[in-house]
Design a protein around this motif. Structure first.
Motif, mmCIF file in Angstrom:
data_model
loop_
_atom_site.group_PDB
_atom_site.id
_atom_site.type_symbol
_atom_site.label_atom_id
_atom_site.label_comp_id
_atom_site.label_asym_id
_atom_site.label_seq_id
_atom_site.Cartn_x
_atom_site.Cartn_y
_atom_site.Cartn_z
ATOM 1 N N ALA A 204 0.862 -1.177 0.000
ATOM 2 C CA ALA A 204 0.000 0.000 0.000
ATOM 3 C C ALA A 204 0.899 1.227 0.000
ATOM 4 C CB ALA A 204 -0.926 0.012 1.217
ATOM 5 N N VAL A 205 0.395 2.347 -0.508
ATOM 6 C CA VAL A 205 1.201 3.562 -0.653
ATOM 7 C C VAL A 205 0.542 4.699 0.112
ATOM 8 C CG1 VAL A 205 2.181 5.206 -2.299
ATOM 9 C CG2 VAL A 205 2.037 2.786 -2.904
ATOM 10 N N ASP A 206 1.373 5.498 0.821
ATOM 11 C CA ASP A 206 0.823 6.637 1.565
ATOM 12 C C ASP A 206 1.010 7.937 0.790
ATOM 13 O OD1 ASP A 206 3.463 7.594 2.078
ATOM 14 O OD2 ASP A 206 3.552 6.636 4.046
ATOM 15 N N ALA A 207 0.584 9.051 1.404
ATOM 16 C CA ALA A 207 0.568 10.338 0.716
ATOM 17 C C ALA A 207 1.956 10.866 0.425
ATOM 18 C CB ALA A 207 -0.219 11.357 1.549
ATOM 19 N N GLU A 208 2.986 10.359 1.105
ATOM 20 C CA GLU A 208 4.360 10.747 0.813
ATOM 21 C C GLU A 208 4.985 9.852 -0.255
ATOM 22 O OE1 GLU A 208 6.506 10.848 4.511
ATOM 23 O OE2 GLU A 208 5.787 12.864 4.991
ATOM 24 N N GLY A 209 4.212 8.930 -0.784
ATOM 25 C CA GLY A 209 4.738 8.018 -1.792
ATOM 26 C C GLY A 209 5.514 6.859 -1.210
ATOM 27 N N CYS A 210 5.463 6.688 0.097
ATOM 28 C CA CYS A 210 6.163 5.579 0.737
ATOM 29 C C CYS A 210 5.329 4.296 0.605
ATOM 30 C CB CYS A 210 6.441 5.878 2.200
ATOM 31 S SG CYS A 210 7.648 7.212 2.421
ATOM 32 N N VAL A 211 6.014 3.175 0.470
ATOM 33 C CA VAL A 211 5.383 1.895 0.213
ATOM 34 C C VAL A 211 5.402 1.052 1.481
ATOM 35 C CG1 VAL A 211 5.410 -0.184 -1.218
ATOM 36 C CG2 VAL A 211 6.141 2.004 -2.189
ATOM 37 N N TRP A 212 4.221 0.645 1.922
ATOM 38 C CA TRP A 212 4.062 -0.216 3.081
ATOM 39 C C TRP A 212 3.871 -1.653 2.604
ATOM 40 C CZ3 TRP A 212 3.286 1.644 8.329
ATOM 41 C CH2 TRP A 212 3.337 3.031 8.453
ATOM 42 N N ILE A 213 4.633 -2.587 3.182
ATOM 43 C CA ILE A 213 4.580 -3.985 2.791
ATOM 44 C C ILE A 213 4.250 -4.844 4.007
ATOM 45 C CG2 ILE A 213 5.846 -5.948 1.828
ATOM 46 C CD1 ILE A 213 5.498 -3.828 -0.227
ATOM 47 N N GLY A 214 3.156 -5.604 3.942
ATOM 48 C CA GLY A 214 2.880 -6.586 4.981
ATOM 49 C C GLY A 214 3.807 -7.775 4.829
ATOM 50 N N GLY A 218 6.521 -12.653 9.100
ATOM 51 C CA GLY A 218 7.538 -11.673 9.466
ATOM 52 C C GLY A 218 7.184 -10.812 10.655
ATOM 53 N N TRP A 219 5.979 -10.996 11.246
ATOM 54 C CA TRP A 219 5.559 -10.310 12.465
ATOM 55 C C TRP A 219 5.527 -8.785 12.327
ATOM 56 C CZ3 TRP A 219 4.103 -13.274 16.707
ATOM 57 C CH2 TRP A 219 4.473 -14.633 16.686
ATOM 58 N N SER A 220 5.429 -8.262 11.136
ATOM 59 C CA SER A 220 5.558 -6.812 11.005
ATOM 60 C C SER A 220 5.051 -6.309 9.664
ATOM 61 C CB SER A 220 7.025 -6.388 11.177
ATOM 62 O OG SER A 220 7.838 -6.969 10.170
ATOM 63 N N VAL A 221 4.956 -4.975 9.590
ATOM 64 C CA VAL A 221 4.746 -4.238 8.350
ATOM 65 C C VAL A 221 5.933 -3.295 8.198
ATOM 66 C CG1 VAL A 221 3.320 -2.512 7.187
ATOM 67 C CG2 VAL A 221 2.227 -4.353 8.458
ATOM 68 N N ARG A 222 6.457 -3.208 6.986
ATOM 69 C CA ARG A 222 7.587 -2.317 6.718
ATOM 70 C C ARG A 222 7.147 -1.141 5.857
ATOM 71 N NH1 ARG A 222 12.885 -6.116 5.306
ATOM 72 N NH2 ARG A 222 13.177 -6.967 7.425
ATOM 73 N N ARG A 223 7.799 0.012 6.105
ATOM 74 C CA ARG A 223 7.564 1.213 5.301
ATOM 75 C C ARG A 223 8.863 1.586 4.582
ATOM 76 N NH1 ARG A 223 7.444 7.289 6.533
ATOM 77 N NH2 ARG A 223 5.836 8.142 5.136
ATOM 78 N N TYR A 224 8.772 1.694 3.263
ATOM 79 C CA TYR A 224 9.932 2.022 2.438
ATOM 80 C C TYR A 224 9.742 3.389 1.782
ATOM 81 C CZ TYR A 224 11.365 -2.896 2.689
ATOM 82 O OH TYR A 224 11.761 -4.146 3.124
ATOM 83 N N SER A 225 10.825 4.111 1.609
ATOM 84 C CA SER A 225 10.781 5.386 0.897
ATOM 85 C C SER A 225 10.543 5.138 -0.584
ATOM 86 C CB SER A 225 12.106 6.137 1.072
ATOM 87 O OG SER A 225 13.109 5.558 0.235
ATOM 88 N N PRO A 226 10.165 6.167 -1.363
ATOM 89 C CA PRO A 226 9.994 5.982 -2.808
ATOM 90 C C PRO A 226 11.271 5.498 -3.507
ATOM 91 C CG PRO A 226 8.942 8.014 -2.115
ATOM 92 C CD PRO A 226 9.722 7.514 -0.932
ATOM 93 N N ALA A 227 12.415 5.655 -2.846
ATOM 94 C CA ALA A 227 13.683 5.178 -3.408
ATOM 95 C C ALA A 227 14.008 3.750 -2.984
ATOM 96 C CB ALA A 227 14.814 6.117 -3.000
ATOM 97 N N GLY A 228 13.138 3.131 -2.173
ATOM 98 C CA GLY A 228 13.362 1.759 -1.745
ATOM 99 C C GLY A 228 14.151 1.619 -0.460
ATOM 100 N N GLU A 229 14.328 2.701 0.284
ATOM 101 C CA GLU A 229 15.045 2.660 1.563
ATOM 102 C C GLU A 229 14.079 2.268 2.681
ATOM 103 O OE1 GLU A 229 17.248 5.770 4.673
ATOM 104 O OE2 GLU A 229 16.271 6.502 2.835
ATOM 105 N N LEU A 230 14.462 1.295 3.509
ATOM 106 C CA LEU A 230 13.628 0.900 4.641
ATOM 107 C C LEU A 230 13.637 2.009 5.686
ATOM 108 C CD1 LEU A 230 11.924 -1.151 6.199
ATOM 109 C CD2 LEU A 230 14.060 -2.177 7.029
#
Length: 296
Positions: A204-214, A218-230
């Motif tokens: 899923a993508v937020d208003a800053e263009g960051c990508v959230w991955i379930g 993995g017990w978690s959700v990760r948020r990545y920058s538009p450049a792919g940085e965790l």
């Protein structure tokens, strides 16, 4: 753009479902819609009401997404169908893979033009028979990606020009450009997640263009920058998080679907909320949902 989560995930609907998936906030209902694939269920959760609702589906169902004219498109194992929540009926639209009876539909999104994008997968989670499709104006399903076993996503950047999709077993999140003809070009690796960290599931993508991955297992959700940085990891009390959706009037409430189909009896004792719907809050909102306007 770090540390945006402002609360811990908590269970808000104790479903104990084998495989909850496809959460989507539908503004016209002020409610979250999602499915339980293996139980053949559609669920509706209204945060302001104590009366959630459920409907039976005629088979495995990967998603429901709202149509501008009313009702929903449902992704069934047999293909796309119109779902009418008023009477619980399903009207077939198109079967994208009549030659692949072992496949089912799994996840989907709607782009800013009102076009439906969705993925298929091998129900046995073994053969590379899944792909990402776009539903055309004439209800033709256009394949747009190479074949993999389990597709997840797609999800789109705020401007609709970048599409993200996931090869779950391969542990790779891809980014693609969406060209003027509605095809995917310039596919590249956006993020790679080792299997020992969990399997990337719905994005899923937020208003800053960051990508959230379930992360499944993995017990978690990760948020990545538009450049792919965790940027951030949100930990859960359950191991399999399938996807998130941003909801509420300000789109700052995050709903997360989870699963328990992988859990043994002993593991379920240590994960009593596996398969529940969860909620937490963030200070960066999600993107407003788009209604399906093409192909239906």
């Amino acid at each position: 753009m770090t540390n945006v989560a402002t609360s811990e995930p908590v269970s808000v609907w104790q479903l104990g479902g084998p495989l909850l998936e496809g959460p989507v906030w539908v503004a016209r209902d002020a409610a979250l819609w999602f499915v339980d694939i293996k139980s053949h269920k559609i669920h509706r959760f209204d945060p302001q009401s104590d009366s959630p609702r459920s409907w039976d589906a005629p088979g495995q169902i990967g998603f429901v997404l709202p149509i501008e004219a009313g009702g929903f498109v449902a992704g069934l194992q047999s293909g796309l169908a119109k779902f009418d929540e008023r009477d619980g009926s399903f009207l077939p639209i198109v079967a994208p893979e009549p030659d692949l009876p072992g496949n089912r539909l799994n996840d989907a999104t709607v782009d800013p033009q009102g076009r439906l994008w969705f993925g298929s997968m091998d129900d046995a989670e073994a053969d590379a028979t899944g792909t990402i499709y776009r539903l055309g104006a004439d209800s033709v399903c256009v394949p747009t990606s190479p074949r993999v076993s389990i597709t997840n996503g797609p999800a789109l950047s705020p401007d609709g020009r970048t599409l993200y999709h996931v090869d779950t077993l391969g542990g790779i999140v891809y980014a693609c450009d969406v060209d003027e003809a509605g095809m995917l070009v310039n596919r590249r690796e956006f993020a790679r997640i080792p299997n020992e960290d969990g399997y990337p599931d719905g994005p899923a993508v937020d208003a800053e263009g960051c990508v959230w991955i379930g992360l499944y297992k993995g017990w978690s959700v990760r948020r990545y920058s538009p450049a792919g940085e965790l940027l951030e990891t949100v930990r859960f009390p359950v191991s399999a998080i399938t996807k998130i959706a941003f909801g509420g009037p300000d789109l700052k409430t995050v709903f997360a679907t989870t699963a328990n189909k992988h859990c043994s009896v002993i593991e379920l004792e240590s994960e009593p909320h596996a398969g529940d719907l969860f909620r937490f809050t963030v200070d960066v909102p999600g993107l407003p949902g788009t209604l399906i306007r093409e192909g239906v």
